[in-house]
Structure formats: C-alpha cells, structure tokens
Write an enzyme that holds these catalytic residues in place. Structure first.
Site, mmCIF file in Angstrom:
data_model
loop_
_atom_site.group_PDB
_atom_site.id
_atom_site.type_symbol
_atom_site.label_atom_id
_atom_site.label_comp_id
_atom_site.label_asym_id
_atom_site.label_seq_id
_atom_site.Cartn_x
_atom_site.Cartn_y
_atom_site.Cartn_z
ATOM 1 N N SER A 119 16.844 7.574 -14.333
ATOM 2 C CA SER A 119 16.141 6.576 -13.510
ATOM 3 C C SER A 119 16.261 6.900 -12.022
ATOM 4 C CB SER A 119 16.697 5.184 -13.819
ATOM 5 O OG SER A 119 18.098 5.197 -13.666
ATOM 6 N N ASN A 151 15.098 3.299 -6.709
ATOM 7 C CA ASN A 151 14.462 2.135 -6.101
ATOM 8 C C ASN A 151 14.403 0.899 -6.999
ATOM 9 O OD1 ASN A 151 12.522 3.337 -7.710
ATOM 10 N ND2 ASN A 151 10.831 2.704 -6.393
ATOM 11 N N GLU A 156 7.360 9.599 -15.250
ATOM 12 C CA GLU A 156 6.698 8.650 -14.332
ATOM 13 C C GLU A 156 7.093 9.086 -12.931
ATOM 14 O OE1 GLU A 156 4.484 6.649 -15.191
ATOM 15 O OE2 GLU A 156 4.846 6.227 -17.307
ATOM 16 N N CYS A 215 6.904 3.370 -6.029
ATOM 17 C CA CYS A 215 5.965 4.425 -6.435
ATOM 18 C C CYS A 215 4.543 3.923 -6.301
ATOM 19 C CB CYS A 215 6.248 4.864 -7.867
ATOM 20 S SG CYS A 215 6.134 3.530 -9.056
ATOM 21 N N GLU A 264 3.391 11.758 0.045
ATOM 22 C CA GLU A 264 3.994 10.445 -0.208
ATOM 23 C C GLU A 264 5.153 10.233 0.763
ATOM 24 O OE1 GLU A 264 6.586 10.143 -3.705
ATOM 25 O OE2 GLU A 264 5.761 8.157 -4.093
#
Ligand code: NAP
Ligand code: G3H
Length: 483
Positions: A159, A162, A258, A292, A385
């Site tokens: 993970s 955030n 992801e 994200c 990003e």
C-alpha cells in the site's frame, strides 16, 4: 485528540501472529511531515523473517479456506468493529504520520470499516454457476460444469502512504474473505497506521500465521517480497514508476496495479460554473493534492477561461493552510523531497512563462496552493503528476483539442467533464482514455463498491470490492460426467 509524541514507541512487526522485534536489530525512524520530528520506530524485517512469514501463511491458509464464508466474515466484521472502537487512536496515528487532517483521517477509518463490512456481504452474495454441455454444438446434456471460486494462496498487499489504512484494508479484506493468507507490506511512511490497523485485526483472534505485517523499506525488502516463490498474487497501489518496476520483477503471477494519475478536468463553455469550480477545488486541493485521483490539470474552453480562473483564484485564496491538527485543507507534504519536486514543477512553468495566478509560496515542506494559467505543452507541469497543491490551467479552443490533450498523457486514471449538455458530455466522455470519467463531478475513487481502475501508466486490473474479490480468487471448474 492526542498529539503528544514525547514518549516514542518502537513498534513491533506482526509475524506469524506474534508481535516481534526483528532479528535485524534495526528499526526505521518515522518522521511526522508537519511536526518535523520522529514520532516512532518500526522494525526493518529481514529476508529470513519474510520466508518464515510466507511459510506460515501457506500453512494457516489451508484451514482458513475450509472455514465457511460466514465464519471468515465474522472475523472481518469484528475487525470493522475494532477499527471503529479505536478510530480516535488510529486517526491520530494517520494524522501524525502522513499529515492528513484529523477529520479526514477519522473518515478514512470509518470508510474502511464500511468497506470491510461490505466486502463480507459481497462475498456472501457472490454465486458460482453451472453449465450444461449441450449448450455447445455436439455437447452432451450429461456433462455438467460446476464453476466455483477458489483462493489463490498467499496474497502480497503493498500500500501507499496517502491512505495508509483504507488502501491497505481494501486489499487485506478481500484477500482474507476470498480464503487467502496475506503478507502486508505497508508504505514505510504509513507503517504506524498500518500497525494500528493490524492490532485491531489481531484482537479478533485471527488464526496465527494467516497474516503477517512486514515493515521495511520497499527498496530493501520490496524486490525480495515481490519475487518470492511463495507469493501467489500481488495487489499493489503506489506510483507508476514503482508499479512498472514490479511488473518487470514478477513473472506468471496475477498482479493488480493501481498507480499514478494526471486527471484532467475538461470544462466546456456551457459548464455550470458553480459545479465546475466547487468540484475542481475539492478535487485538486483536498489533502494538498496528495490523492491519486486529484484533479491535476484543467483543460478549459478559452471562452470561459477568464471567468473560471478568476473564480478558482478567489476560492484558492480562501483555503485554510497549516496544520492537519486544525483540519487545514493545505498541509505540509509528506516530505521535503516531495515539496522540492513540486517546487521544481512550478519553477519550470514560471521560467517558461506560465502566468502565476496565486501561490508559489513555501515554508519547508508546506507548499501554498498554486494556480498557474496559460500553461503550455512544453512545461513539465502539463504532464507530470505533482502529488501536491499545484493546478495548471491549459486553455483550449474546442472539445477536440481538450480530448487530444487529455489523451496525450501517459496516465489514464480518471477525468472530469463539465458541460450542461449531457449528450455532449457523454460524447466527450466516451473519447477520453481513462478508467473512469466523471460527468459534472470531481474525480474520486468512491463509492468503494464501484469498479476502480486506471489505464495506460495508471494501472492494470481492477479494484473496487467486487472486482478485488474476483482478482484474489480463481475459477475452479469441476465437470460431472453423468451416466
Ligand atoms: P510509492 O513510492 O510507489 O510506494 C508505494 C509502495 O511501494 C510503498 O509501500 C513502498 O514502500 C513500496 N515499494 C517501493 N519500492 C518497492 C519495491 N521495489 N518493491 C515492492 N514495493 C516497493 O508510492 P507512494 O509515494 O507511497 O504513493 C504515491 C503514489 O501512489 C502516487 O503516484 C499516487 O498517484 C499513487 N497512488 C495511486 C492510487 C491508485 O489507486 N491508483 C492510490 C494511491 C496512491 P516504501 O514506502 O517502503 O518505499
Ligand atoms: O490516492 C488515491 C486514492 O485511491 C484516492 O481515493 O478518491 O477516495 O480520495 P479518493
């Protein structure tokens, strides 16, 4: 709300159902991004301990998979209850460790409990199917296929920082519910929150060994975990660079990624400006843009660009800036390196003659919300990003130009389209390359039972409760050949 960090805890790793110090005798100091000091230490788990944890998970998984869905679900429901009961303490850890506003941190814990409970219910309501052979030309009615779902074995859950609780549990809960063992590797900055989440799970009396929590730097134990022969599936959330690396390291095992995004908001000249402004503000700046799914660029029709920019400026200047303890929207970024990176994007744009509308102010890792207008394609901020509170505005002449710019990005997580003409919005939505397109709303992952996915460099495979249960299990086909 506790913010006293004078007594520092050295947190143990959760290995084979026991809280243990690592034999490495090494710990990692966790720095709070806003207190700017160490708030605790976590174990640097060794490769040998990873081996033992994976071995134990395989052993425990066999009997776990034999429990009924309801029996497995009872552990998870209890976990959800424990999270809610300890939500103040866990939210305080999230706030101190990753600098998320306390109210949002608490919402993250409650959302996680809801996600776990929904996962249990979803798994209970998923059904297999049966097929008859004569459905295919020449097939036999007496051939009956029974299709069930079976666990994969041991799932590795990795993970990001955030959402240290929610994005961890959104992997751990479906993995367990589908009958797997789990190795959970939290983001180092996020480990304390992850440990508190697993303390809540441990209180349910989960069978020993079924899940282990292996803290340690991704750069040190990451590859070892990912390449380990005992891992049967990996569910990863994090940056696109790390995701790309993982996809090269793994071979022949299912992988769900992801990853990052550069979500655009496409604003047409017929947009409801109240809706667009509210959605863009919320989408771009909550938690300082460290989502994200944050809106990371605006592609606005030049006919309404002046109005939009003026309204965004006015709203940005009202944002609260400061401490997560005061629930400020704009909080210090996760570390100084991230703030330097965001500052570099702002500097590059200004050097290339973007218009600074507001912002470009900094104290250590606290970057003030920054709006850049007349951003052009040669500027890094148009494509990269930032994971910080900087919003570039690119003015376009038509929907076609907006779509072309949206799709030229390497990313494809989500996009928002603002237009009051639903036919037009739908037409644009169908041409934008993204996992999800929001019409007249901000980009966001939830509600958590929706499928969530990125295309291109934003990901591979699908999350969301139902799809996570599917990706963490496989079809098991048994064929009856009757006389
Ligand atoms: P990151 O640096 O990629 O780290 C993510 C996780 O990968 C951490 O647990 C990290 O551990 C681990 N890791 C690092 N190197 C590894 C390796 N070689 N092998 C295995 N694991 C390794 O990302 P982040 O900074 O935490 O999160 C921010 C990024 O995540 C942004 O790009 C954001 O867009 C993306 N994100 C995407 C989603 C989504 O659902 N699409 C959601 C949230 C965030 P360490 O912390 O120990 O390095
Ligand atoms: O950071 C990535 C998360 O998946 C975003 O979740 O849209 O609920 O903030 P969110």
């Amino acid at each position: 709300m506790a913010s006293n960090v004078s007594e520092l805890t050295t947190y143990k790793a959760y290995l084979q159902g026991e809280w243990k110090k690592s034999s490495s005798d090494e710990t990692i100091a966790i720095q709070s991004p806003y207190l700017r000091k160490t708030i605790g230490y976590v174990q640097a788990v060794t490769q040998g301990e990873v081996d033992e944890a994976i071995k134990a998970a395989h052993k425990a998984q066999k009997s776990w998979a034999e429990l009924s869905l309801s029996e497995r679900g009872a552990y998870l429901d209890k976990w959800a209850d424990e999270l809610v009961n300890n939500s103040e303490d866990i939210a305080t850890a999230i706030m101190q460790e990753v600098g998320k506003g306390f109210k949002d941190a608490k919402k993250e814990v409650v959302r996680t409990a809801d996600l776990i409970r929904y996962t249990v219910q979803e798994a209970l309501h998923m059904h297999g199917e049966s097929l008859k052979g004569d459905g295919f030309p020449g097939g036999d009615q007496k051939k009956i296929g029974i299709v069930e779902r079976a666990p994969l074995g041991v799932v590795l859950a990795i993970s990001p920082f955030n959402y240290p609780v929610n994005l961890a549990a959104s992997k751990v809960a479906p993995a367990l519910m589908a009958g797997n063992g789990v190795i959970f590797k939290p983001a180092t900055q996020g480990s304390i929150s992850g440990i508190k989440m697993i303390q809540a799970l441990d209180k349910t009396g989960l069978p020993k060994g079924l899940l282990s929590l292996t803290t340690g730097r991704g750069s040190v134990i990451g590859d070892y975990l990912v390449e380990h022969k005992g891992i049967d599936m990996i569910s990863f959330t994090g940056g696109s660079g790390t995701g790309r690396h993982l996809s090269k390291q793994t071979a022949m095992i299912p992988l769900v990624l992801e990853l990052g995004g550069k979500d655009p908001a496409l604003v047409a000249e017929d947009a409801d400006m109240d809706v667009a402004v509210k959605s863009i503000m919320n989408g771009a700046f909550s938690y300082s843009g460290q989502r994200c799914t944050a809106i990371k660029r605006v592609l606005v029709n030049e006919k309404v660009a002046d109005e939009l920019v003026a309204r965004l400026k006015s709203e940005i200047e009202k944002l609260t800036v400061g401490s997560p303890e005061e629930d400020s929207t704009i909080v210090p970024l996760i570390d100084d390196k991230s703030a330097d990176f965001v500052q570099g994007l702002i500097d590059d744009a200004l050097n290339k003659k973007a218009t600074l509308v507001t912002g470009n102010k900094r104290q250590d890792n606290l970057i003030y919300p920054t709006l850049l207008d007349k951003v052009t394609e040669d500027m890094d901020v148009a494509w990269i990003e930032p994971f910080g509170p900087v919003l570039p505005v690119i003015r376009v002449k038509s929907d076609e130009e907006a779509i072309e710019l949206a799709n030229r990005s390497e990313f494809g997580l989500q996009a928002s389209i603002f237009s009051q003409d639903i036919d037009r919005a739908l037409e644009v939505a169908r041409q934008v390359e993204a996992g999800t397109v929001q019409i007249n709303g901000r980009t966001e992952r939830g509600p958590d039972h929706f499928p969530f996915l990125g295309v291109k460099a934003s990901g591979m495979g699908v999350q969301g409760i139902h799809h996570s249960l599917l990706s963490m299990s496989r079809e098991r086909v048994t064929v009856l050949n009757l006389k």
